[in-house]
Design an enzyme around this catalytic site. Sequence first.
Site, PDB file in Angstrom:
ATOM      1  CG  HIS A 157      27.019  23.622  27.342  1.00  0.00           C
ATOM      2  ND1 HIS A 157      27.155  24.169  26.087  1.00  0.00           N
ATOM      3  CD2 HIS A 157      28.104  24.032  28.035  1.00  0.00           C
ATOM      4  CE1 HIS A 157      28.272  24.868  26.029  1.00  0.00           C
ATOM      5  NE2 HIS A 157      28.857  24.813  27.206  1.00  0.00           N
ATOM      6  CB  CYS A 202      31.916  24.772  25.799  1.00  0.00           C
ATOM      7  SG  CYS A 202      31.790  26.121  26.996  1.00  0.00           S
ATOM      8  CD  GLN A 229      25.175  32.217  21.197  1.00  0.00           C
ATOM      9  OE1 GLN A 229      24.598  31.923  20.152  1.00  0.00           O
ATOM     10  NE2 GLN A 229      26.406  31.833  21.466  1.00  0.00           N
ATOM     11  CB  SER A 250      28.490  28.555  20.340  1.00  0.00           C
ATOM     12  OG  SER A 250      28.575  29.870  20.860  1.00  0.00           O
ATOM     13  CG  HIS A 302      24.741  24.208  22.767  1.00  0.00           C
ATOM     14  ND1 HIS A 302      25.686  24.858  23.533  1.00  0.00           N
ATOM     15  CD2 HIS A 302      24.515  25.025  21.698  1.00  0.00           C
ATOM     16  CE1 HIS A 302      26.007  26.010  22.955  1.00  0.00           C
ATOM     17  NE2 HIS A 302      25.322  26.136  21.850  1.00  0.00           N
TER      18      HIS A 302
END
Length: 161
Positions: free
Chosen positions: A58, A111, A129, A152, A155
């Site tokens: 990702h 990330c 998630q 977060s 993505h």
Amino acid sequence: MSSGLPEPWTVRFSKSKRREYFFHPETKQSQWEEPEGTDHQQLKQYLAEHPLRVRCLHLLIKHRDSRRPASHRSEHITLSKEEALQELAAYQQRLEQGERFEDLARERSDCSSFKRGGDLGHFAHGEMQPAFESVAFALPVGAVSAPVETDSGVHLIKRVA
Ligand SMILES: Cn1nc(-c2ccccc2)cc1C(=O)N[C@H](Cc1nc2ccccc2[nH]1)C(=O)O
């Protein structure tokens, strides 16, 4: 499609033993062996079409409203969500022009998996998630998602296994 398991048995993935196990949600019983009355071939077909875990890369772009608006790239991320989505769209175009997902994740992802080209490894249901999990498990192997929003940030997800 039926799992081939007698109701109400379910099949889950054991991270510690790295294999599937069987769970009875009413009695809370769990076991390694297929429950009595399982249609073995149907179960194998079911698992081929409903993997218990997937492996994804990702590329995450965080924004000021992210759960933790900081990363190896910036101690204090002030980007708006709209700006993050615009930036992610530019990475989608670069992917469509043939650039490698891993290279772009290394370049831009917020990330800590960036150092592995965004590779999160394998994960099962319940580990990521919900919005991320549902898209990841629905992707065909090799496909890249549309932008996905989680707590977060935003993505792009590529399923690799
Ligand atoms: C879920 N995860 N795996 C790694 C990871 C995996 C392999 C190697 C290094 C880091 C990092 C993370 C993680 O939560 N990172 C967070 C950002 C983040 N939030 C996510 C939500 C869903 C999926 C991946 C996500 N990554 C962070 O660095 O702030």
